[in-house]
Motif scaffolding. Structure first.
Motif, mmCIF file in Angstrom:
data_model
loop_
_atom_site.group_PDB
_atom_site.id
_atom_site.type_symbol
_atom_site.label_atom_id
_atom_site.label_comp_id
_atom_site.label_asym_id
_atom_site.label_seq_id
_atom_site.Cartn_x
_atom_site.Cartn_y
_atom_site.Cartn_z
ATOM 1 N N SER A 13 -6.086 43.868 45.288
ATOM 2 C CA SER A 13 -6.573 42.342 45.691
ATOM 3 C C SER A 13 -6.029 41.094 44.974
ATOM 4 C CB SER A 13 -8.281 42.401 44.810
ATOM 5 O OG SER A 13 -8.586 41.497 44.422
ATOM 6 N N ALA A 15 -4.066 41.129 42.279
ATOM 7 C CA ALA A 15 -3.258 40.972 42.043
ATOM 8 C C ALA A 15 -1.835 42.115 42.298
ATOM 9 C CB ALA A 15 -2.762 41.963 40.615
ATOM 10 N N ASP A 34 -6.954 50.426 47.801
ATOM 11 C CA ASP A 34 -8.271 49.863 48.034
ATOM 12 C C ASP A 34 -9.452 50.258 48.133
ATOM 13 O OD1 ASP A 34 -9.166 47.072 46.341
ATOM 14 O OD2 ASP A 34 -9.755 46.974 48.416
ATOM 15 N N SER A 35 -9.983 50.407 46.985
ATOM 16 C CA SER A 35 -12.000 50.670 47.109
ATOM 17 C C SER A 35 -12.963 49.652 47.206
ATOM 18 C CB SER A 35 -12.413 51.890 45.520
ATOM 19 O OG SER A 35 -11.802 51.144 44.807
ATOM 20 N N LYS A 37 -13.471 46.461 45.699
ATOM 21 C CA LYS A 37 -14.977 46.444 44.801
ATOM 22 C C LYS A 37 -14.055 45.679 43.740
ATOM 23 C CE LYS A 37 -18.560 50.292 44.898
ATOM 24 N NZ LYS A 37 -18.226 51.448 43.802
ATOM 25 N N ARG A 39 -13.277 41.993 41.193
ATOM 26 C CA ARG A 39 -13.819 41.909 39.714
ATOM 27 C C ARG A 39 -15.309 40.731 40.900
ATOM 28 N NH1 ARG A 39 -11.847 38.716 35.502
ATOM 29 N NH2 ARG A 39 -14.576 38.076 34.473
ATOM 30 N N ARG A 47 -12.079 29.615 43.185
ATOM 31 C CA ARG A 47 -12.502 28.477 42.552
ATOM 32 C C ARG A 47 -10.170 28.922 41.941
ATOM 33 N NH1 ARG A 47 -17.274 30.894 41.931
ATOM 34 N NH2 ARG A 47 -18.559 28.405 43.085
ATOM 35 N N ALA A 81 -8.007 56.339 45.007
ATOM 36 C CA ALA A 81 -7.526 57.164 44.462
ATOM 37 C C ALA A 81 -7.466 57.414 43.302
ATOM 38 C CB ALA A 81 -5.845 55.917 44.254
ATOM 39 N N ASP A 277 -6.114 41.651 36.039
ATOM 40 C CA ASP A 277 -7.085 41.798 34.284
ATOM 41 C C ASP A 277 -6.767 43.386 34.420
ATOM 42 O OD1 ASP A 277 -8.129 39.657 35.819
ATOM 43 O OD2 ASP A 277 -10.016 40.925 35.780
ATOM 44 N N ILE A 285 -8.337 34.547 38.778
ATOM 45 C CA ILE A 285 -6.916 34.541 39.859
ATOM 46 C C ILE A 285 -5.425 34.449 39.750
ATOM 47 C CG2 ILE A 285 -7.482 34.545 41.852
ATOM 48 C CD1 ILE A 285 -9.961 34.055 42.507
HETATM 49 C C1 LIG Z 1 -18.751 36.473 39.613
HETATM 50 C C2 LIG Z 1 -17.279 36.512 39.602
HETATM 51 C C3 LIG Z 1 -16.234 35.352 39.805
HETATM 52 C C4 LIG Z 1 -14.827 34.643 39.983
HETATM 53 N N1 LIG Z 1 -14.074 33.892 39.848
HETATM 54 C C5 LIG Z 1 -13.593 33.394 40.162
HETATM 55 C C6 LIG Z 1 -12.422 31.843 40.840
HETATM 56 O O1 LIG Z 1 -13.148 31.563 40.889
HETATM 57 N N2 LIG Z 1 -11.535 32.356 40.545
HETATM 58 C C7 LIG Z 1 -10.314 32.877 39.386
HETATM 59 O O2 LIG Z 1 -9.220 32.369 39.256
HETATM 60 N N3 LIG Z 1 -11.337 33.569 39.067
HETATM 61 C C8 LIG Z 1 -12.225 34.035 39.220
HETATM 62 N N4 LIG Z 1 -13.035 35.054 38.899
HETATM 63 C C9 LIG Z 1 -12.322 36.038 37.786
HETATM 64 C C10 LIG Z 1 -11.208 37.221 39.193
HETATM 65 O O3 LIG Z 1 -11.687 37.718 39.894
HETATM 66 C C11 LIG Z 1 -10.234 37.855 38.219
HETATM 67 O O4 LIG Z 1 -9.037 37.590 37.780
HETATM 68 C C12 LIG Z 1 -9.328 39.004 40.001
HETATM 69 O O5 LIG Z 1 -9.898 39.643 40.762
HETATM 70 C C13 LIG Z 1 -8.198 39.807 38.957
HETATM 71 O O6 LIG Z 1 -7.383 40.383 40.349
HETATM 72 P P1 LIG Z 1 -7.595 41.650 40.120
HETATM 73 O O7 LIG Z 1 -6.614 42.194 41.077
HETATM 74 O O8 LIG Z 1 -6.397 42.056 38.973
HETATM 75 O O9 LIG Z 1 -8.660 42.809 40.549
HETATM 76 P P2 LIG Z 1 -9.381 43.126 41.166
HETATM 77 O O10 LIG Z 1 -10.197 41.272 41.803
HETATM 78 O O11 LIG Z 1 -10.722 43.024 40.309
HETATM 79 O O12 LIG Z 1 -9.369 43.838 41.982
HETATM 80 C C14 LIG Z 1 -9.177 45.431 42.114
HETATM 81 C C15 LIG Z 1 -9.399 45.589 42.849
HETATM 82 O O13 LIG Z 1 -8.284 47.770 42.639
HETATM 83 C C16 LIG Z 1 -10.132 48.615 43.356
HETATM 84 N N5 LIG Z 1 -9.629 49.871 42.746
HETATM 85 C C17 LIG Z 1 -10.240 49.940 40.928
HETATM 86 N N6 LIG Z 1 -9.089 51.098 40.751
HETATM 87 C C18 LIG Z 1 -9.220 51.426 42.509
HETATM 88 C C19 LIG Z 1 -8.677 53.185 42.632
HETATM 89 N N7 LIG Z 1 -8.741 53.739 41.881
HETATM 90 N N8 LIG Z 1 -8.315 53.981 43.759
HETATM 91 C C20 LIG Z 1 -8.062 52.039 44.730
HETATM 92 N N9 LIG Z 1 -8.741 50.865 44.175
HETATM 93 C C21 LIG Z 1 -8.805 50.753 43.246
HETATM 94 C C22 LIG Z 1 -10.875 47.812 43.258
HETATM 95 O O14 LIG Z 1 -12.046 48.285 43.976
HETATM 96 C C23 LIG Z 1 -10.742 46.179 43.779
HETATM 97 O O15 LIG Z 1 -11.028 46.062 45.094
HETATM 98 C C24 LIG Z 1 -14.156 35.611 38.671
HETATM 99 C C25 LIG Z 1 -14.612 36.945 38.324
HETATM 100 C C26 LIG Z 1 -15.772 37.449 38.031
HETATM 101 C C27 LIG Z 1 -16.877 38.151 37.905
#
Ligand SMILES: Cc1cc2nc3c(=O)[nH]c(=O)nc-3n(C[C@H](O)[C@H](O)[C@H](O)COP(=O)(O)OP(=O)(O)OC[C@H]3O[C@@H](n4cnc5c(N)ncnc54)[C@H](O)[C@@H]3O)c2cc1C
Length: 310
Positions: A13, A15, A34-35, A37, A39, A47, A81, A277, A285
């Motif tokens: 996602s 990051a 990437d699975s 899901k 957040r 936004r 994974a 996160d 984001i």
């Molecule tokens: C309802 C909601 C709305 C939001 N809207 C905003 C917004 O508008 N603007 C903003 O700045 N922030 C927003 N946020 C916060 C934002 O979604 C997160 O801060 C951001 O998604 C974090 O990115 P990330 O890449 O760290 O993790 P994530 O986006 O959560 O992605 C992690 C990914 O890793 C995958 N994964 C996990 N474990 C494994 C594994 N073992 N093997 C393979 N894949 C795996 C998951 O399936 C997922 O796809 C929102 C949060 C929520 C709850």
């Protein structure tokens, strides 16, 4: 593609994608698991993101995935994974749910967090559409409303967090009711900090529902009484997804996740970096993208140069 990738990225996602966008530019190969899901899956708008304000978060990711595919240096596995181990040669073996095995020289953990919803009927269905964890993301869409609520449960049961988040909501609504869901200790603590335009309601909550006109959220109490609100503020408890950090032996920080050293976000395990996160209290984001990009720089510098491209 080579049998041994320069970098295995767990989580594709915001990051993970930002790290890969940095790494391919330095000619490093990546494999992204990437699975699917992320957040923000419950949201239909993104936004706080330059150039993408109000657009589809999935399209936001897909645009960058297409750039990575065009590079020819990044492969994708669209499932989970499950296990990881470090070999005696310093490389990492990853096994996925399909029991395929993959090897990489470095690892980036970008798997986000799992949110644990409170056990209230209707919470899960309304989270992200009428229950908001962040007023900076969602408040502006509700400006001018009359009354909102805040669920004073979990982290928002701590008066300092309750008041900060209630004040955030007061930028968009006339008043905010703090719901303690029958917890008399929380009610007592909040009574000592209550401010103008805030009130406390200590009734036990039975369920949360969307009214037929879809304009807000309705709380039904154990007493059978109902209250209509523009929206609810609440932050569910979170935990880092899965067992992979533990399998690697990464040092963790309570309430935050994987311990990293800025600016390049190395973890306590040599060759393992983390971003987003799963390793930061600043969970949005822009922060995930920034951490991913810096981790990408740190990983590239820790690797020997790849073949010179002309
Ligand atoms: C309802 C909601 C709305 C939001 N809207 C905003 C917004 O508008 N603007 C903003 O700045 N922030 C927003 N946020 C916060 C934002 O979604 C997160 O801060 C951001 O998604 C974090 O990115 P990330 O890449 O760290 O993790 P994530 O986006 O959560 O992605 C992690 C990914 O890793 C995958 N994964 C996990 N474990 C494994 C594994 N073992 N093997 C393979 N894949 C795996 C998951 O399936 C997922 O796809 C929102 C949060 C929520 C709850």
């Amino acid at each position: 593609m080579p049998k041994t990738y320069d970098v295995i990225i767990i989580g594709g996602s915001h990051a993970g994608i930002s790290a890969a966008l940095t790494l391919y530019r330095a000619f490093h190969t990546c494999l992204i698991f990437d699975s699917g899901k992320p957040r923000d899956a419950a949201s239909d708008k993104v936004r706080l993101t330059n150039g993408w304000e109000g657009q589809d978060p999935q399209a936001f990711r897909a645009t960058s995935v297409a750039d990575l595919e065009r590079s020819g240096l990044v492969d994708f596995v669209s499932h989970k994974a499950t296990t990881i181990s470090k070999n005696s040669d310093g490389n990492f073996d990853v096994v996925d749910v399909a029991e395929s095995k993959w090897t990489g020289r470095r690892v980036l953990l970008a798997m986000g967090v799992e949110e644990k919803y409170p056990d209230i009927d209707g919470y899960a269905e309304n989270y992200g559409s009428l229950i908001y964890h962040c007023m900076f993301c969602f408040g502006n869409d509700k400006k001018g409303s009359s009354v909102a609520g805040l669920l004073a449960m979990g982290i928002l049961a701590h008066p300092q967090h309750t008041i900060i988040n209630a004040r955030d909501a007061l930028k968009f609504v006339d008043s905010v009711t703090l719901y303690t869901n029958g917890d008399s200790q929380v009610e007592k603590a909040l009574s000592g900090v209550i401010e103008d335009r805030l009130s406390i309601d200590s009734r036990r909550i039975k369920s949360l529902a969307k009214p037929y006109d879809g304009t807000g959220i309705v709380i039904e109490f154990d007493t059978g009484e109902k209250q209509s609100l523009a929206f609810l503020v609440h932050k569910p408890d979170i935990e880092v997804s899965g067992a992979i950090p533990e399998q690697l032996g990464c040092e963790m920080i309570p309430e935050i996740g994987i311990k990293v050293t800025p600016p390049f976000n190395s973890t306590s395990v040599e060759g393992v970096f983390a971003a987003g996160d799963c390793c930061s209290p600043l969970r949005n984001i822009p922060s995930a993208m920034s951490m991913g990009s810096f981790a990408g720089c740190g990983i590239a510098r820790s690797l020997p140069p790849g073949p010179l491209k002309k």
